[in-house]
Design an enzyme around this catalytic site. Structure first.
Site, PDB file in Angstrom:
ATOM      1  N   ARG A 108       0.540  -2.293   8.740  1.00 47.96           N
ATOM      2  CA  ARG A 108       1.382  -3.603   8.838  1.00 47.96           C
ATOM      3  C   ARG A 108       2.679  -3.562   9.060  1.00 47.96           C
ATOM      4  NH1 ARG A 108       1.029 -10.345   7.526  1.00 47.96           N
ATOM      5  NH2 ARG A 108       0.145 -10.368   9.523  1.00 47.96           N
ATOM      6  N   HIS A 135      -0.907  -8.386  18.071  1.00 47.66           N
ATOM      7  CA  HIS A 135      -1.357  -9.051  15.897  1.00 47.66           C
ATOM      8  C   HIS A 135      -3.003  -8.806  16.597  1.00 47.66           C
ATOM      9  CE1 HIS A 135      -2.473  -9.999  12.901  1.00 47.66           C
ATOM     10  NE2 HIS A 135      -1.698 -11.664  12.195  1.00 47.66           N
ATOM     11  N   GLN A 138      -5.485 -10.617  14.403  1.00 48.88           N
ATOM     12  CA  GLN A 138      -5.822 -11.964  14.651  1.00 48.88           C
ATOM     13  C   GLN A 138      -6.711 -13.014  15.830  1.00 48.88           C
ATOM     14  OE1 GLN A 138      -4.167 -14.169  12.168  1.00 48.88           O
ATOM     15  NE2 GLN A 138      -5.532 -15.565  13.292  1.00 48.88           N
ATOM     16  N   ASP A 231       2.537 -21.227  16.556  1.00 43.29           N
ATOM     17  CA  ASP A 231       2.848 -19.985  15.727  1.00 43.29           C
ATOM     18  C   ASP A 231       4.461 -20.470  15.369  1.00 43.29           C
ATOM     19  OD1 ASP A 231       3.029 -18.235  13.752  1.00 43.29           O
ATOM     20  OD2 ASP A 231       3.333 -16.332  15.529  1.00 43.29           O
ATOM     21  N   CYS A 272      -2.393 -19.422  13.668  1.00 43.94           N
ATOM     22  CA  CYS A 272      -2.897 -18.218  13.175  1.00 43.94           C
ATOM     23  C   CYS A 272      -2.044 -18.701  11.436  1.00 43.94           C
ATOM     24  CB  CYS A 272      -2.005 -16.696  13.193  1.00 43.94           C
ATOM     25  SG  CYS A 272      -0.135 -17.148  13.557  1.00 43.94           S
ATOM     26  N   ARG A 300     -10.788 -14.265   9.599  1.00 48.20           N
ATOM     27  CA  ARG A 300      -9.753 -13.278   9.525  1.00 48.20           C
ATOM     28  C   ARG A 300     -10.454 -12.104   9.079  1.00 48.20           C
ATOM     29  NH1 ARG A 300      -4.339 -12.421   9.897  1.00 48.20           N
ATOM     30  NH2 ARG A 300      -5.251 -10.183  10.625  1.00 48.20           N
TER      31      ARG A 300
END
Ligand code: CP
Ligand code: NVA
Length: 314
Positions: A108, A135, A138, A231, A272, A300
């Site tokens: 990440r 991402h 996700q 988001d 998310c 997740r």
């Protein structure tokens, strides 16, 4: 159709076919059911997994850690102050060293180029746990949640409201285009998604039967939506932009009025997380009956576990 993903990296959904994405979602559904039934099959026994984090994380870090331990692997967290990735040691050198010791690497951080270099030079599967651009893990959790809640993916009207050029908007557009969901981005024109990415996604959409719509009109966008997704208004690394974003993103806040503008009461709300209540979403929507955000967060873990099992499992 038989799918084998052994040895593959997971850097972006661009690299995966619709069948492979479906396979990962279904594997996650299966692993979730097994975990709930107390069945653990040790698919990652004796594997060592490096977790590189240049940016903070609750869900992604925890998902990789728990996913590893559930399947018999050892996860090793390497935070930004623990290693010298890219500033005292080249990404290529760190990749080659970690590849000699670990069986898989999660990354990440900021640059998509870094995660690609790690994959190229380590020789082991590398998984993208978020970059500035993308991402992908996700999106697997998001689609698993849509499948659980609405029963299917194809033909779903999936509306994303907010910053249309961030990692989530990009990743969802790629995922929806590949899987045949009708994707709508509602954002101010200055935050419309990158033209090149839209062009690429329109190619995927042609194959899957999806539609991609980009609009600055949030009320129009959400009409008849099955899913409303949002988001944060400023992503990690761009915190200094908060005032300018607040000045333009207000009309894209997901609140009771916008939820009502769908004209449906079966629309689900997704995020998310982490969420900034009062910015991109109001407290009442996040806590309301349409919200599936905590199932999404749990998923997740099941989907990240599925990615590791599929690409690294014994
Ligand atoms: N959704 C997500 O990636 O959460 P974290 O930043 O907590 O990992
Ligand atoms: N766009 C957000 C996603 C967090 C999971 C960020 O990059 O901060």
């Amino acid at each position: 159709m038989s799918v084998c993903l052994k040895g593959r990296s997971f850097l972006t959904l661009k690299d995966y076919t619709a069948g492979e994405i479906e396979y990962l979602i279904d594997l996650a559904i299966d692993l979730k059911a097994k975990k709930k039934a107390g069945i653990f099959e040790n698919h990652l026994a004796h594997k060592n997994v490096a977790l590189i984090f240049e940016k903070p994380s609750t869900r992604t870090r925890s998902s990789f850690t728990v996913g590893c331990v559930d399947e018999g692997a050892h996860p090793e967290y390497l935070g930004k102050n623990d290693i010298q990735l890219g500033y005292k040691e080249t990404v290529e050198d760190t990749a080659r060293v970690l590849g000699r010791m670990f069986d898989g690497i999660e990354f990440r951080g900021f640059s998509q180029d870094t995660v690609e270099k790690l994959a190229k030079y380590s020789g082991v599967p590398v998984w993208n746990g978020l970059t500035d651009e993308d991402h992908p893990t996700q999106v697997l959790a998001d689609f698993m949640t849509v499948k659980e809640k609405l029963g299917h993916l194809k033909g779903i009207k999936f509306v994303y409201c907010g910053d249309g050029r961030n990692n989530m908007s990009n990743a969802l557009m790629i995922g929806c285009a590949k899987m045949g969901l009708d994707f709508v981005v509602a954002s101010p024109e200055s935050l419309f998604p990158d033209e090149k990415l839209v062009e690429l996604c329109r190619k995927y959409a042609k194959e899957s039967g999806a539609a991609i719509t980009i609009t600055a009109n949030p009320k129009e966008a959400v009409k008849n939506a099955d899913v409303i997704y949002t988001d944060v208004w400023v992503s990690m690394g761009e915190e200094e932009k908060i005032a300018e974003r607040k000045a333009i993103l207000g009309p894209y806040q997901v609140n009771a009025e916008l939820m009502a503008a769908t004209g449906k009461d079966s629309t689900i709300f997704m995020h998310c997380l982490p969420a900034v209540r009062g910015n991109e979403v109001t407290n009442d929507v996040l806590e309301g009956k349409a919200s599936v955000v905590f199932d999404e967060a749990e998923n997740r873990m099941h989907t990240i576990k599925a990615v590791m099992v599929a690409t690294l499992g014994n």
